[in-house]
Scaffold this motif. Structure first.
Motif, mmCIF file in Angstrom:
data_model
loop_
_atom_site.group_PDB
_atom_site.id
_atom_site.type_symbol
_atom_site.label_atom_id
_atom_site.label_comp_id
_atom_site.label_asym_id
_atom_site.label_seq_id
_atom_site.Cartn_x
_atom_site.Cartn_y
_atom_site.Cartn_z
ATOM 1 N N LEU A 1 0.851 -1.194 0.000
ATOM 2 C CA LEU A 1 0.000 0.000 0.000
ATOM 3 C C LEU A 1 0.883 1.239 0.000
ATOM 4 N N ALA A 2 0.694 2.086 -0.973
ATOM 5 C CA ALA A 2 1.447 3.340 -1.053
ATOM 6 C C ALA A 2 0.448 4.493 -1.134
ATOM 7 N N MET A 3 0.501 5.440 -0.198
ATOM 8 C CA MET A 3 -0.446 6.551 -0.177
ATOM 9 C C MET A 3 -0.344 7.405 -1.440
ATOM 10 N N ALA A 4 0.862 7.475 -2.021
ATOM 11 C CA ALA A 4 1.008 8.234 -3.270
ATOM 12 C C ALA A 4 0.141 7.630 -4.365
ATOM 13 N N ASP A 5 0.064 6.289 -4.395
ATOM 14 C CA ASP A 5 -0.784 5.626 -5.391
ATOM 15 C C ASP A 5 -2.260 5.897 -5.127
ATOM 16 N N VAL A 6 -2.646 5.939 -3.841
ATOM 17 C CA VAL A 6 -4.039 6.230 -3.494
ATOM 18 C C VAL A 6 -4.407 7.641 -3.949
ATOM 19 N N ARG A 7 -3.538 8.597 -3.666
ATOM 20 C CA ARG A 7 -3.808 9.982 -4.080
ATOM 21 C C ARG A 7 -3.885 10.087 -5.597
ATOM 22 N N GLU A 8 -3.010 9.378 -6.292
ATOM 23 C CA GLU A 8 -3.025 9.413 -7.764
ATOM 24 C C GLU A 8 -4.330 8.825 -8.302
ATOM 25 N N THR A 9 -4.805 7.781 -7.655
ATOM 26 C CA THR A 9 -6.074 7.178 -8.080
ATOM 27 C C THR A 9 -7.236 8.147 -7.869
ATOM 28 N N ILE A 10 -7.241 8.830 -6.721
ATOM 29 C CA ILE A 10 -8.300 9.816 -6.456
ATOM 30 C C ILE A 10 -8.269 10.912 -7.514
ATOM 31 N N THR A 11 -7.082 11.421 -7.819
ATOM 32 C CA THR A 11 -6.947 12.465 -8.838
ATOM 33 C C THR A 11 -7.453 11.970 -10.185
ATOM 34 N N HIS A 12 -7.134 10.741 -10.522
ATOM 35 C CA HIS A 12 -7.566 10.162 -11.790
ATOM 36 C C HIS A 12 -9.094 10.092 -11.862
ATOM 37 N N LEU A 13 -9.710 9.678 -10.761
ATOM 38 C CA LEU A 13 -11.174 9.591 -10.742
ATOM 39 C C LEU A 13 -11.818 10.971 -10.894
ATOM 40 N N TYR A 14 -11.259 11.969 -10.210
ATOM 41 C CA TYR A 14 -11.785 13.330 -10.339
ATOM 42 C C TYR A 14 -11.655 13.836 -11.767
ATOM 43 N N SER A 15 -10.609 13.407 -12.474
ATOM 44 C CA SER A 15 -10.352 13.929 -13.817
ATOM 45 C C SER A 15 -11.446 13.570 -14.807
ATOM 46 N N PHE A 16 -12.276 12.570 -14.502
ATOM 47 C CA PHE A 16 -13.379 12.213 -15.392
ATOM 48 C C PHE A 16 -14.458 13.301 -15.432
ATOM 49 N N GLY A 17 -14.506 14.145 -14.375
ATOM 50 C CA GLY A 17 -15.527 15.171 -14.317
ATOM 51 C C GLY A 17 -16.908 14.631 -14.022
ATOM 52 N N ARG A 18 -16.986 13.423 -13.481
ATOM 53 C CA ARG A 18 -18.282 12.799 -13.214
ATOM 54 C C ARG A 18 -18.606 12.697 -11.731
ATOM 55 N N PHE A 19 -17.616 13.002 -10.876
ATOM 56 C CA PHE A 19 -17.809 12.768 -9.450
ATOM 57 C C PHE A 19 -17.639 14.049 -8.642
ATOM 58 N N ALA A 20 -18.580 14.274 -7.728
ATOM 59 C CA ALA A 20 -18.510 15.436 -6.851
ATOM 60 C C ALA A 20 -17.584 15.179 -5.677
ATOM 61 N N ASP A 21 -17.444 13.916 -5.282
ATOM 62 C CA ASP A 21 -16.605 13.588 -4.129
ATOM 63 C C ASP A 21 -16.094 12.157 -4.278
ATOM 64 N N VAL A 22 -14.881 11.940 -3.800
ATOM 65 C CA VAL A 22 -14.276 10.606 -3.787
ATOM 66 C C VAL A 22 -13.739 10.357 -2.389
ATOM 67 N N GLN A 23 -14.278 9.361 -1.707
ATOM 68 C CA GLN A 23 -13.835 9.011 -0.367
ATOM 69 C C GLN A 23 -13.190 7.622 -0.401
ATOM 70 N N VAL A 24 -12.139 7.464 0.395
ATOM 71 C CA VAL A 24 -11.418 6.195 0.441
ATOM 72 C C VAL A 24 -11.478 5.626 1.859
ATOM 73 N N GLU A 25 -11.850 4.373 1.962
ATOM 74 C CA GLU A 25 -11.864 3.680 3.242
ATOM 75 C C GLU A 25 -10.935 2.475 3.151
ATOM 76 N N ALA A 26 -10.265 2.169 4.249
ATOM 77 C CA ALA A 26 -9.351 1.025 4.282
ATOM 78 C C ALA A 26 -9.614 0.211 5.550
ATOM 79 N N GLU A 27 -9.570 -1.074 5.420
ATOM 80 C CA GLU A 27 -9.721 -1.954 6.586
ATOM 81 C C GLU A 27 -8.889 -3.219 6.371
ATOM 82 N N ALA A 28 -8.557 -3.825 7.489
ATOM 83 C CA ALA A 28 -7.733 -5.035 7.410
ATOM 84 C C ALA A 28 -8.494 -6.146 6.708
ATOM 85 N N ALA A 29 -7.814 -6.813 5.804
ATOM 86 C CA ALA A 29 -8.427 -7.909 5.065
ATOM 87 C C ALA A 29 -8.078 -9.228 5.739
ATOM 88 N N SER A 30 -8.998 -10.168 5.595
ATOM 89 C CA SER A 30 -8.722 -11.497 6.157
ATOM 90 C C SER A 30 -7.517 -12.103 5.440
#
Length: 226
Positions: A1-30
């Protein structure tokens, strides 16, 4: 997990111009690691505006005020500004106790869109109880009251009255009373603001004669300068 990659993904999603907000949640996986969840809130473009309740004024007047300042379908982020502007219109037309409140927008999907809704209570309209003309008017008081439409029983419309006063001043200036003025003295409200007593002060000022000495000036030029 790299936070830089998470931020880049959020920026990419915003670039579509289709989303008013992008929220990220993380939890431990089994079994170890982290499970990422991206919550996407689509942009709901306003395609319709509704005015509900006791409008008092024609709906076309409300839409005209909204259109001239905010466009045909303002975004939801401007709802409070639109409501304030329309409330000002009601006050200009004599609905001094009017209430204009933006309601939660009506959201629709497939396609994503929104309807902007305003709840309106116009309330009682203020009428003129009495009117008095003071100063040195060039015409009888009754004639001025008729011209300004301020006889008892007429609706009190501050913005419209100001326009009529300006027209009265213009007519006096055309008669060479170049320092003419006409103003409403402090309105006296009564009966919970539903009635008002008006005093209009009219001062024509001196009758002015314009004379030129020396080289002649064409009459149309004199009128333009004056």
């Amino acid at each position: 997990l790299a936070m830089a990659d998470v931020r880049e993904t959020i920026t990419h999603l915003y670039s579509f111009g289709r989303f008013a907000d992008v929220q990220v949640e993380a939890e431990a996986a089994s079994g170890g690691g982290v499970a990422m969840r991206f919550e996407l809130k689509p942009i709901h473009t306003v395609t319709k505006v509704e005015f509900r309740g006791d409008l008092g004024l024609p709906e076309s007047a409300l839409r005209d005020r909204m259109r001239e300042r905010f466009g045909e379908t303002p975004p939801t982020t401007r709802a409070a500004d639109v409501a304030a502007s329309i409330q000002q219109l009601f006050e200009e037309r004599g609905y001094l106790a009017a209430s204009v409140r933006p309601a939660p927008p009506v959201i629709s999907h497939d396609p994503d869109r929104a309807t902007l809704v305003f709840e309106i209570v116009a309330g009682a309209r203020t009428t003129i109880a009495s009117s008095t003309v003071t100063g040195r008017p060039l015409s009888p008081a009754a004639e001025i009251q008729s011209r300004l439409q301020i006889q008892p029983g007429q609706p009190y419309q501050p913005a419209v009255l100001r326009e009529r006063l300006d027209a009265l001043v213009t007519s006096m200036r055309k008669r060479r009373y170049y320092e003419a003025s006409a103003n409403v003295l402090t309105p006296q409200f009564k009966t919970n603001g539903t009635q008002v007593d008006l005093t209009i002060e009219v001062q024509p000022g001196p009758l002015v004669t314009v004379q030129f000495a020396g080289d002649p000036i064409p009459k149309d030029k004199i009128d333009e300068l004056v």
